[in-house]
Write an enzyme that holds these catalytic residues in place. Structure first.
Site, PDB file in Angstrom:
ATOM      1  N   GLU A  99       0.805  -1.226   0.000  1.00 24.25           N
ATOM      2  CA  GLU A  99       0.000   0.000   0.000  1.00 24.25           C
ATOM      3  C   GLU A  99       0.842   1.282   0.000  1.00 24.25           C
ATOM      4  O   GLU A  99       0.717   2.118   0.895  1.00 24.25           O
ATOM      5  CB  GLU A  99      -0.966  -0.015   1.188  1.00 24.25           C
ATOM      6  CG  GLU A  99      -1.920  -1.202   1.132  1.00 24.25           C
ATOM      7  CD  GLU A  99      -2.957  -1.216   2.253  1.00 24.25           C
ATOM      8  OE1 GLU A  99      -2.851  -0.418   3.196  1.00 24.25           O
ATOM      9  OE2 GLU A  99      -3.889  -2.039   2.170  1.00 24.25           O
TER      10      GLU A  99
ATOM     11  N   GLU B 251      -5.536 -10.683  -1.872  1.00 26.22           N
ATOM     12  CA  GLU B 251      -6.335 -10.601  -0.626  1.00 26.22           C
ATOM     13  C   GLU B 251      -7.824 -10.584  -0.944  1.00 26.22           C
ATOM     14  O   GLU B 251      -8.542  -9.654  -0.591  1.00 26.22           O
ATOM     15  CB  GLU B 251      -5.961  -9.336   0.162  1.00 26.22           C
ATOM     16  CG  GLU B 251      -4.505  -9.277   0.562  1.00 26.22           C
ATOM     17  CD  GLU B 251      -4.141  -8.055   1.388  1.00 26.22           C
ATOM     18  OE1 GLU B 251      -5.033  -7.439   2.003  1.00 26.22           O
ATOM     19  OE2 GLU B 251      -2.950  -7.706   1.400  1.00 26.22           O
TER      20      GLU B 251
HETATM   21  C1  XIL Z   1      -5.429  -7.044   8.106  1.00 26.83           C
HETATM   22  C2  XIL Z   1      -5.674  -8.332   8.874  1.00 26.83           C
HETATM   23  O1  XIL Z   1      -6.592  -9.107   8.153  1.00 26.83           O
HETATM   24  C3  XIL Z   1      -6.218  -8.002  10.260  1.00 26.83           C
HETATM   25  O2  XIL Z   1      -6.304  -9.203  11.027  1.00 26.83           O
HETATM   26  C4  XIL Z   1      -5.290  -6.999  10.957  1.00 26.83           C
HETATM   27  O3  XIL Z   1      -5.869  -6.624  12.190  1.00 26.83           O
HETATM   28  C5  XIL Z   1      -5.087  -5.766  10.094  1.00 26.83           C
HETATM   29  O4  XIL Z   1      -4.577  -6.167   8.818  1.00 26.83           O
HETATM   30  N1  XIL Z   1      -4.571  -4.936   3.535  1.00 26.83           N
HETATM   31  C6  XIL Z   1      -3.481  -5.705   3.876  1.00 26.83           C
HETATM   32  C7  XIL Z   1      -3.588  -6.688   4.973  1.00 26.83           C
HETATM   33  O5  XIL Z   1      -2.460  -5.653   3.177  1.00 26.83           O
HETATM   34  O6  XIL Z   1      -2.361  -6.899   5.637  1.00 26.83           O
HETATM   35  C8  XIL Z   1      -4.664  -6.322   5.955  1.00 26.83           C
HETATM   36  O7  XIL Z   1      -4.797  -7.387   6.896  1.00 26.83           O
HETATM   37  C9  XIL Z   1      -5.959  -6.051   5.241  1.00 26.83           C
HETATM   38  C10 XIL Z   1      -5.792  -4.890   4.285  1.00 26.83           C
END
Ligand code: XIL
Length: 441
Positions: free
Chosen positions: A240, A347
């Site tokens: 990000e 994701e």
């Molecule tokens: C999220 C996890 O799913 C949660 O458990 C944690 O509390 C916060 O992070 N983008 C990403 C991930 O790259 O690492 C994030 O994961 C969700 C958004």
């Protein structure tokens, strides 16, 4: 103050969550009361094809600057590392008789992916004893630690490392022949989770923030990538780097200290520590032909022109059922491929549209999700350089969306491939059939 607890035990405060909540989600929460009242009076709300992705004009911080790429781009030809965890090395793309790509084959998603030569994975929680891990080894051929390999989870205080959970998850993956995506080396969100809790204080105390951050990144990446060299097939090196909306860089502590140079610094350190790992830049998008997607393409061209060793782009994909927008996604993926880069959908979770059940157009949620996942898989595997997809969780009983404002207001979101009884949902079969169809052609 409202706090979320991460699986690693560190606290995430509301103020840290808010910057990553995209504009549309904020609008949802602001207008929820109005819309609930309206929903009682009106029926037949219709889907709005596009989102409210911002189209702020470029300014000095914009990614798209005057740097032009030249022909010396460093597009790495290594498409997929051919290590032991890589699925089927069949040169021949057509399905053998006993292949999982045959119509009607009774194979798991992971077996089907392996026969296709691609990866289908799940993000797993930070508990190596979680019984649901057996679903991952049974049904997938790739694993990502949802949290356990993030900088602040490995190292709550800068320089102090605890690898217990990361090591155990990696051992589990290796014992079960799962490829591992490492996530994420440098992520400028969530102190104490995405990066060490004391990092900003230490930067503030440093007489030379640029040099301090440069050294911190180089040390961290060398330490972690070096420790796992040869065992983690691909890394999300920078996560990000762009703002949630618009075309600017995310003004995180790394950017504030080093400008965009922190991105190149992270990739260079990762390549040095493990020359064979595929190195990804991972980013979040809602829809795929916005100023933000253009900004990403400009950034990639710029990095490649500088000789930064980047191999691929991870596209997160936290979506609603109505959002896959396959033509746009296809154009975006094709543009990334044209830069010589690999792609993974990293994701995926597909939640229902929060307020309007009639957006399901008469389908059940699970049917609509199956269609959405099918479109995503089709868009991915229509592009030769798309090497895999990962779902952000295992089953609907635990998803980050049920913990994150404003999505937690709408829990249960039920966005994943297995239901609460740990049975595969229609989306599971949709992806499996799509892979078989795409790779038996
Ligand atoms: C999220 C996890 O799913 C949660 O458990 C944690 O509390 C916060 O992070 N983008 C990403 C991930 O790259 O690492 C994030 O994961 C969700 C958004």
């Amino acid at each position: 103050m409202l706090e979320l607890k991460t699986t690693g035990g560190s606290q995430i405060e509301m103020q840290d969550i808010l910057p990553m909540v995209d504009m549309r989600q904020v609008l949802f929460s602001i207008f929820i009361l109005m819309l609930v009242i309206a929903a009682l009076l009106l029926s037949g709300c219709h889907q709005d094809d596009d989102s409210s992705e911002n189209s702020e004009p470029a300014d000095d911080d914009d990614v798209a600057d005057d740097d032009t790429s030249d022909d010396d781009t460093v597009a790495d030809d290594d498409t997929i590392a051919d290590d032991d965890t890589f699925p089927d090395d069949d040169d021949d793309d057509t399905a053998d008789d006993d292949s999982c790509l045959q119509p009607g084959a009774d194979c798991t998603l992971g077996e089907t992916a392996a026969d296709a030569g691609i990866f289908v994975g799940a993000a797993v929680p930070s508990d190596p004893e979680d019984p649901r891990l057996s679903l991952v080894s049974a049904h997938f051929n790739s694993l990502t630690a949802e949290n356990a390999m993030k900088w602040g989870e490995l190292s709550y205080h800068l320089g102090d490392y605890d690898y217990t959970t990361a090591d155990a998850l990696l051992a589990f993956a290796e014992d079960n022949g799962l490829r591992v995506r490492g996530h994420a080396l440098v992520w400028g969100k969530y102190p104490g989770h995405g990066y060490p809790a004391d990092l900003e204080t230490l930067i503030g105390q440093s007489p030379d923030p640029y040099a301090f951050v440069q050294t911190a990144i180089a040390d961290h990446v060398a330490t972690v990538v070096g420790r796992y060299a040869g065992r983690i097939e691909s890394w999300d090196v920078v996560n990000e780097p762009l703002s949630s909306v618009g075309t600017q860089f995310d003004p995180n502590p790394f950017y504030l200290a080093m400008g965009a140079d922190y991105i190149a610094a992270a990739f260079m350190a990762a390549r040095e520590a493990d020359p064979d790992a595929r190195l990804f830049l991972n980013e979040y998008f809602l829809v795929y032909d916005t100023p933000k997607t253009d900004a990403l393409l400009d950034l990639l061209e710029d990095l490649l022109a500088q000789g930064v060793p980047i191999d691929g782009v991870g596209i997160q994909g936290h979506l609603f059922v109505s959002e896959p927008l396959p033509e746009r996604l296809h154009r975006f993926l094709t543009a990334i491929e044209a830069l010589g880069l690999d792609i993974e959908l990293t994701e995926l979770d597909v939640a229902k549209n929060v307020l309007w059940d009639d957006m399901l157009n008469g389908q059940t949620l699970f049917e609509a999700q199956a269609d959405a996942y099918d479109l995503l898989a089709a868009a991915c595997f229509d592009v030769a350089s798309c090497t895999g997809l990962t779902v952000w969780g295992i089953d609907d009983s635990r998803t980050w969306l049920d913990e994150l404002f404003p999505f937690n207001l709408f829990a249960p979101n039920n966005p994943l491939l297995f239901d609460r009884d740990l049975a595969p949902k229609p989306a599971y079969f949709a992806i499996r059939e799509r892979i078989a169809e795409a790779f038996s052609r």
